[in-house]
Every structure is written in structure tokens, then in C-alpha cells.
Design a protein around this motif. Structure first.
Motif, PDB file in Angstrom:
ATOM      1  N   LYS A 161       0.833  -1.203   0.000  1.00  0.00           N
ATOM      2  CA  LYS A 161       0.000   0.000   0.000  1.00  0.00           C
ATOM      3  C   LYS A 161       0.872   1.258   0.000  1.00  0.00           C
ATOM      4  CE  LYS A 161      -3.713   2.316   2.473  1.00  0.00           C
ATOM      5  NZ  LYS A 161      -4.524   2.372   3.683  1.00  0.00           N
ATOM      6  N   SER A 162       1.961   1.235   0.763  1.00  0.00           N
ATOM      7  CA  SER A 162       2.838   2.415   0.849  1.00  0.00           C
ATOM      8  C   SER A 162       3.481   2.722  -0.506  1.00  0.00           C
ATOM      9  CB  SER A 162       3.916   2.208   1.914  1.00  0.00           C
ATOM     10  OG  SER A 162       4.744   1.105   1.574  1.00  0.00           O
ATOM     11  N   GLU A 163       3.816   1.683  -1.273  1.00  0.00           N
ATOM     12  CA  GLU A 163       4.410   1.895  -2.599  1.00  0.00           C
ATOM     13  C   GLU A 163       3.390   2.479  -3.570  1.00  0.00           C
ATOM     14  OE1 GLU A 163       7.664   1.524  -3.580  1.00  0.00           O
ATOM     15  OE2 GLU A 163       8.008   1.238  -1.444  1.00  0.00           O
ATOM     16  N   VAL A 164       2.161   1.978  -3.496  1.00  0.00           N
ATOM     17  CA  VAL A 164       1.094   2.510  -4.352  1.00  0.00           C
ATOM     18  C   VAL A 164       0.839   3.972  -4.009  1.00  0.00           C
ATOM     19  CG1 VAL A 164      -1.362   2.312  -4.929  1.00  0.00           C
ATOM     20  CG2 VAL A 164       0.028   0.248  -4.692  1.00  0.00           C
ATOM     21  N   GLU A 165       0.782   4.292  -2.712  1.00  0.00           N
ATOM     22  CA  GLU A 165       0.555   5.673  -2.280  1.00  0.00           C
ATOM     23  C   GLU A 165       1.692   6.585  -2.740  1.00  0.00           C
ATOM     24  OE1 GLU A 165       0.022   5.252   1.934  1.00  0.00           O
ATOM     25  OE2 GLU A 165      -2.097   4.689   1.727  1.00  0.00           O
ATOM     26  N   LYS A 166       2.921   6.094  -2.664  1.00  0.00           N
ATOM     27  CA  LYS A 166       4.069   6.890  -3.110  1.00  0.00           C
ATOM     28  C   LYS A 166       3.954   7.191  -4.604  1.00  0.00           C
ATOM     29  CE  LYS A 166       8.106   4.912  -3.421  1.00  0.00           C
ATOM     30  NZ  LYS A 166       9.410   4.309  -3.127  1.00  0.00           N
ATOM     31  N   ASP A 167       3.624   6.171  -5.399  1.00  0.00           N
ATOM     32  CA  ASP A 167       3.472   6.380  -6.838  1.00  0.00           C
ATOM     33  C   ASP A 167       2.329   7.340  -7.147  1.00  0.00           C
ATOM     34  OD1 ASP A 167       5.621   4.800  -7.409  1.00  0.00           O
ATOM     35  OD2 ASP A 167       4.448   3.054  -8.014  1.00  0.00           O
ATOM     36  N   ASP A 168       1.227   7.232  -6.410  1.00  0.00           N
ATOM     37  CA  ASP A 168       0.096   8.146  -6.611  1.00  0.00           C
ATOM     38  C   ASP A 168       0.498   9.587  -6.293  1.00  0.00           C
ATOM     39  OD1 ASP A 168      -1.483   6.026  -7.375  1.00  0.00           O
ATOM     40  OD2 ASP A 168      -2.531   5.862  -5.443  1.00  0.00           O
ATOM     41  N   THR A 169       1.294   9.762  -5.239  1.00  0.00           N
ATOM     42  CA  THR A 169       1.766  11.102  -4.862  1.00  0.00           C
ATOM     43  C   THR A 169       2.673  11.679  -5.945  1.00  0.00           C
ATOM     44  OG1 THR A 169       1.645  10.521  -2.521  1.00  0.00           O
ATOM     45  CG2 THR A 169       3.037  12.414  -3.115  1.00  0.00           C
ATOM     46  N   ILE A 170       3.579  10.860  -6.472  1.00  0.00           N
ATOM     47  CA  ILE A 170       4.485  11.317  -7.534  1.00  0.00           C
ATOM     48  C   ILE A 170       3.685  11.680  -8.780  1.00  0.00           C
ATOM     49  CG2 ILE A 170       6.320  10.583  -9.117  1.00  0.00           C
ATOM     50  CD1 ILE A 170       7.455   8.942  -6.725  1.00  0.00           C
ATOM     51  N   LEU A 171       2.695  10.867  -9.120  1.00  0.00           N
ATOM     52  CA  LEU A 171       1.841  11.155 -10.275  1.00  0.00           C
ATOM     53  C   LEU A 171       1.104  12.478 -10.083  1.00  0.00           C
ATOM     54  CD1 LEU A 171       0.570  10.324 -12.980  1.00  0.00           C
ATOM     55  CD2 LEU A 171      -1.138   9.037 -11.673  1.00  0.00           C
ATOM     56  N   ALA A 172       0.554  12.694  -8.903  1.00  0.00           N
ATOM     57  CA  ALA A 172      -0.146  13.955  -8.621  1.00  0.00           C
ATOM     58  C   ALA A 172       0.806  15.142  -8.727  1.00  0.00           C
ATOM     59  CB  ALA A 172      -0.783  13.901  -7.230  1.00  0.00           C
ATOM     60  N   LEU A 173       2.025  14.985  -8.242  1.00  0.00           N
ATOM     61  CA  LEU A 173       3.015  16.070  -8.328  1.00  0.00           C
ATOM     62  C   LEU A 173       3.361  16.390  -9.781  1.00  0.00           C
ATOM     63  CD1 LEU A 173       5.436  15.175  -5.412  1.00  0.00           C
ATOM     64  CD2 LEU A 173       4.058  17.245  -5.620  1.00  0.00           C
ATOM     65  N   VAL A 174       3.535  15.354 -10.598  1.00  0.00           N
ATOM     66  CA  VAL A 174       3.853  15.574 -12.011  1.00  0.00           C
ATOM     67  C   VAL A 174       2.723  16.326 -12.691  1.00  0.00           C
ATOM     68  CG1 VAL A 174       4.163  14.401 -14.238  1.00  0.00           C
ATOM     69  CG2 VAL A 174       5.464  13.655 -12.252  1.00  0.00           C
ATOM     70  N   LYS A 175       1.492  15.917 -12.430  1.00  0.00           N
ATOM     71  CA  LYS A 175       0.345  16.599 -13.037  1.00  0.00           C
ATOM     72  C   LYS A 175       0.218  18.030 -12.539  1.00  0.00           C
ATOM     73  CE  LYS A 175      -2.378  12.524 -14.144  1.00  0.00           C
ATOM     74  NZ  LYS A 175      -3.598  11.766 -13.867  1.00  0.00           N
ATOM     75  N   THR A 176       0.440  18.243 -11.228  1.00  0.00           N
ATOM     76  CA  THR A 176       0.377  19.595 -10.652  1.00  0.00           C
ATOM     77  C   THR A 176       1.459  20.479 -11.253  1.00  0.00           C
ATOM     78  OG1 THR A 176      -0.492  18.718  -8.586  1.00  0.00           O
ATOM     79  CG2 THR A 176       0.477  20.910  -8.502  1.00  0.00           C
ATOM     80  N   PHE A 177       2.672  19.929 -11.393  1.00  0.00           N
ATOM     81  CA  PHE A 177       3.769  20.699 -11.961  1.00  0.00           C
ATOM     82  C   PHE A 177       3.448  21.111 -13.390  1.00  0.00           C
ATOM     83  CE2 PHE A 177       7.642  21.018 -14.471  1.00  0.00           C
ATOM     84  CZ  PHE A 177       8.281  22.041 -13.792  1.00  0.00           C
ATOM     85  N   GLU A 178       2.864  20.203 -14.170  1.00  0.00           N
ATOM     86  CA  GLU A 178       2.525  20.536 -15.558  1.00  0.00           C
ATOM     87  C   GLU A 178       1.537  21.696 -15.597  1.00  0.00           C
ATOM     88  OE1 GLU A 178       1.283  16.768 -17.138  1.00  0.00           O
ATOM     89  OE2 GLU A 178       3.293  16.368 -17.899  1.00  0.00           O
ATOM     90  N   ASP A 179       0.526  21.668 -14.715  1.00  0.00           N
ATOM     91  CA  ASP A 179      -0.439  22.769 -14.642  1.00  0.00           C
ATOM     92  C   ASP A 179       0.267  24.058 -14.237  1.00  0.00           C
ATOM     93  OD1 ASP A 179      -2.408  20.970 -15.306  1.00  0.00           O
ATOM     94  OD2 ASP A 179      -3.124  20.719 -13.235  1.00  0.00           O
TER      95      ASP A 179
END
Length: 131
Positions: free
Chosen positions: A99-117
Motif C-alpha cells: 500500500k505504501s508503494e502505491v501511495e508513493k506512486d500516486d503522490t508522484i503522479l499527482a506532483l507531475v500533473k500539478t507541476f505541468e499545470d
């Protein structure tokens, strides 16, 4: 700096005031090391799994490296690979992740999308300010 020289390129000095900033070609072009697309596609960002397999395989065959030992290990690997493929074909989630690995990947994905915006908006603001 080291990072600019090797990874993003040093800024070029523009002779035109207000011109957009351009950079020199870095030693390691961005497409070689950037994992943005891999993050967006939700695939691994590293080759750690391959390194781990290689290390385990190397330890299994040892320093002897006799041909018959090597062939035997390749056969064992083939058998294991076929079992994994069968498991993937039958089960919905054959190799669940922590679960912690999935959460980490989700956080990184959200950061990438936020950075693009943010990057898109900040470029527009910079353009308006410089105009």
C-alpha cells in the motif's frame, strides 16, 4: 552548475530584451533521463527489478559458471517465467504491491500533473509580464 551543464543545459544569454530563455544542449539530453512519461503511464521509474534479478541469478550460478550449471539455471528461469505468465493470465492482481508503494506512486503522479499545470500557468504569466 553541474546539474545545468549535464541535465538541463546552461541558459543562453539573449541579445533581445524580453526574449524567452533558451538553453544549451545538456550533456545528457532530457529524453534520456526524464521519467515523466513513465510516471504518467504508471510504469516503473527505475530498472531496480532487473538489477535485482541479475544479482540473484549471478549469485545462483556462482563463480563456477560451468555450461551445464548455466543451462540448468536458464531452464529453471524459463519454468518460473512460464508459471508467472500463467498466474498473470488467471488472476486479476497476481503480484499485489505494498500500500505504501502505491501511495508513493500516486503522490508522484499527482506532483507531475500539478507541476505541468503550474508550469503552463507560470509560462503564460511570464509571457504577459515580458510583453
Amino acid at each position: 552548475t553541474y546539474f545545468e551543464t549535464n541535465y538541463i543545459g546552461k541558459p543562453k544569454i539573449s541579445k533581445k530584451p524580453g526574449a524567452p530563455e533558451k538553453r544549451r544542449v545538456p550533456r545528457y539530453p532530457i529524453p534520456i533521463w526524464n521519467v515523466r512519461a513513465r510516471v504518467l503511464d504508471k510504469v516503473g521509474r527505475t530498472n531496480n527489478n532487473i538489477e535485482a534479478w541479475h544479482k540473484a541469478f549471478e549469485m545462483d550460478i556462482g563463480k563456477k559458471k560451468k555450461l551445464d550449471t548455466l543451462v540448468g539455471h536458464f531452464r529453471e528461469e524459463q519454468k518460473n517465467t512460464e508459471l508467472m505468465i500463467a498466474k498473470i493470465e488467471v488472476e486479476d492482481d497476481p503480484f499485489p504491491r505494498k500500500k505504501s508503494e502505491v501511495e508513493k506512486d500516486d503522490t508522484i503522479l499527482a506532483l507531475v500533473k500539478t507541476f505541468e499545470d503550474f508550469f503552463s500557468i507560470s509560462n503564460k504569466i511570464i509571457y504577459i509580464i515580458r510583453s
